[in-house]
Every structure is written in C-alpha cells, then in structure tokens.
Scaffold this motif. Sequence first.
Motif, PDB file in Angstrom:
ATOM      1  N   ALA A 285       0.653  -1.422  -0.067  1.00  0.00           N
ATOM      2  CA  ALA A 285       0.121  -0.147  -0.015  1.00  0.00           C
ATOM      3  C   ALA A 285       1.023   1.210   0.066  1.00  0.00           C
ATOM      4  N   GLU A 286       0.726   2.266  -0.832  1.00  0.00           N
ATOM      5  CA  GLU A 286       1.543   3.236  -1.101  1.00  0.00           C
ATOM      6  C   GLU A 286       0.780   4.331  -0.172  1.00  0.00           C
ATOM      7  N   PRO A 287       1.539   4.876   0.421  1.00  0.00           N
ATOM      8  CA  PRO A 287       1.138   6.377   1.070  1.00  0.00           C
ATOM      9  C   PRO A 287       0.653   7.450  -0.218  1.00  0.00           C
ATOM     10  N   ALA A 288      -0.128   8.387   0.055  1.00  0.00           N
ATOM     11  CA  ALA A 288      -0.474   9.382  -0.882  1.00  0.00           C
ATOM     12  C   ALA A 288      -0.508  10.642  -0.234  1.00  0.00           C
ATOM     13  N   ILE A 289      -0.296  11.659  -0.943  1.00  0.00           N
ATOM     14  CA  ILE A 289      -0.512  13.241  -0.425  1.00  0.00           C
ATOM     15  C   ILE A 289      -1.445  13.807  -1.452  1.00  0.00           C
ATOM     16  N   ILE A 290      -2.278  14.686  -0.825  1.00  0.00           N
ATOM     17  CA  ILE A 290      -3.015  15.585  -1.950  1.00  0.00           C
ATOM     18  C   ILE A 290      -2.557  17.000  -1.500  1.00  0.00           C
ATOM     19  N   PHE A 291      -2.052  17.903  -2.476  1.00  0.00           N
ATOM     20  CA  PHE A 291      -1.785  19.124  -2.146  1.00  0.00           C
ATOM     21  C   PHE A 291      -3.025  20.178  -2.480  1.00  0.00           C
ATOM     22  N   ASP A 292      -2.657  21.242  -1.806  1.00  0.00           N
ATOM     23  CA  ASP A 292      -3.803  22.266  -1.882  1.00  0.00           C
ATOM     24  C   ASP A 292      -3.616  23.136  -3.213  1.00  0.00           C
ATOM     25  N   ILE A 293      -4.635  23.831  -3.191  1.00  0.00           N
ATOM     26  CA  ILE A 293      -4.859  24.724  -4.618  1.00  0.00           C
ATOM     27  C   ILE A 293      -3.498  25.552  -4.491  1.00  0.00           C
ATOM     28  N   GLY A 294      -2.603  25.642  -5.356  1.00  0.00           N
ATOM     29  CA  GLY A 294      -1.535  26.422  -5.485  1.00  0.00           C
ATOM     30  C   GLY A 294      -0.357  25.612  -5.897  1.00  0.00           C
ATOM     31  N   GLY A 295      -0.596  24.388  -5.682  1.00  0.00           N
ATOM     32  CA  GLY A 295       0.307  23.267  -6.102  1.00  0.00           C
ATOM     33  C   GLY A 295       1.897  23.251  -5.110  1.00  0.00           C
TER      34      GLY A 295
END
Length: 329
Positions: free
Chosen positions: A23-33
């Motif tokens: 299972a790979e961890p993941a990250i979601i970046f906020d608006i702005g990149g």
Amino acid sequence: MKFLKVKLCLILAITFVGSGLLAEPAIIFDIGGKFDKSYNEAAWGGAEKWKAETGLAYREIEIQSEAQREQALRRLASTGSNPIVMTGFSFESPLSVVAPDFPDTKFVLIDAEVDQPNVKSIIFKEHEGSYLVGLIAGMTTQTNVVGFVGGMDIPLIRRFACGYVQGVNSVNPDIQIIQNMTGNDPSAWNDPIKGGELTKAQIAAGADIVYHAAGGTGVGVLQAAADAGILGIGVDSNQNHLHPGSVLTSMLKRVDVAVYESFVEGDNLSLGTHVFGVAEDGVGYAVDENNESLLSDNVLAAASTAQSDIINGTLVVHNYSDDDTCPMS
C-alpha cells in the motif's frame, strides 16, 4: 526533533491491500501546487525525504479546484493508498464525508480537525511562531512601521497575524502594524501580483519589514520587499534563500515533518488530534547563512529567551482562534 517522534523502523510495518501489493502512501496538495515555495512545498519536501530514505514510492495529486477535493480523496482511497495526507483546512468537509466510507483507510489532515476513528488531525500553534518573528521584526525595524500580508481571510491566518502583533508589541507597543488580507476565497493563496501590490502600499505607508502568511501569494510579497530594499519575513518553509540578505527570517511551520512522519508511521498511524507549537518543535524561526548578518546578537538572544519562556509556560501567546479577538491589535 521532538515533534511527532516515531522510529524509522516502523517503515517495515508495511500495509498490504487485498491485491497483495504494497500500500503506497499518498498526498493531496492544496490549490497553489506543490511548488508554491511555501506551505505545499514544505509538505512535498517531507514526502520526498521519506521517499529518499526508504526507496519507496508515494502517490500525489495536485488539485486545481474545490470540486476536486472529494474526488481526489475517493480516487486514492478506492485504489488502496494508505495513509492519505491532505494539506489544508479546506479538506475538512470532504474528509468528513469520505472517511466513514473507507474505514480501513487512514487519513491525515493538516490544519483542521475531523473526528473520525481513522483520521489523524494535525494542528499547529502558528501564533507562537508568529510571536517570535514579530519580536524579531519589532527589534529590527528602523521606521517603527511593519506590515503583515495574509492570504485568505480566515481564522487560521488571523492566528498568524495576532501572534505577530503580540510579538511586535512586546518590544514596543507604539510600533504601527499595517495588516492586509489578499482575499476571501482560495485564489488568495496564489496571487503573487496582488501580494506585491499590497506590500508596495505598506512600504509607501512607511513599513520597512513585511511578514506574509499567504502561500504562493507570499512570493510576490518577498519580491516586492527585496525590490524596494526593505525586509520580508517568510512563512512555513525556510524562505530565506529566495532573496538572500532581504529576508529577515522565516516562520517555520513543520508541515514537512508532519508529512514525513505520517508516511513513516504508515499503518501504525497515531490517530486523533495532535497539536504542535514551540515546545514540540512544530513552529519556530529560521537562521542560516542567508539571514544571519541581519540578526544582531541582542535580537537572537531575545528571541531565544522568548522561545524558552513559551516552552516553560511563563509566556503565553494569545490564540486568536480561542475567542476571535487579538489583544493590542
């Protein structure tokens, strides 16, 4: 570092999904990149540190609109990513909806709280770190006028501003503090042109130091300050290197450590709400080769004393979020 201490050996506790794949961890970046040179980039740095040390992969999504928040969460959770880290308070509502639908997935939310059994919420005491850079600004200003440029006008950013005001006024309550917010919607985080315009207006009113808490907008703040020959103060990441000799210091918010150690914890993620301030090395100020010549021994000593006083409890910085007020502002 005391903040979010965990042992790297926990990496070996890899979670397996039904397919048998890691299972790979993941990250979601906020608006702005992820390359906003501030908040998101700090988070990206933490993920990259984990990747470099482990040789393992992670997944990432850079959202472009508000509608994509829930979509991104569901996409990652449904394909087995675990844990999933989100940068920013605006994920609070979508995560509240998504988390119950994926009880076996663990989520990490930075800068907001969601009360679900599979969520880790990470909150920072930005007012404490802002107090320290405010003190530094108050001891450094030559005009007795300093500025603050916030991003989106929300309680979180008011918390930065209020801490800064208290730090400045601890040195001299007669120092004028000019405050501006960039806007009232998420575009306020990624408008360097307006950030520069607000900074120029503050400079015209006499400010010789301007602190920003504005994400990508702050790039324009620091540029305008450097162009005018005054000093800027960075935020979240160490931004001293962006304009060496023109950035007085940066208020460090260890989003990088939050992401890194959440990835390290993996399936052993410590859930619930965790709050980090000066005492936990969660916030502070940056001193390096790019700004050390700007900081006198007296300034450094005073900042160090204030830092110690916050840790031992003899100095309590008022938190704007407690009652939506700011003393001395």
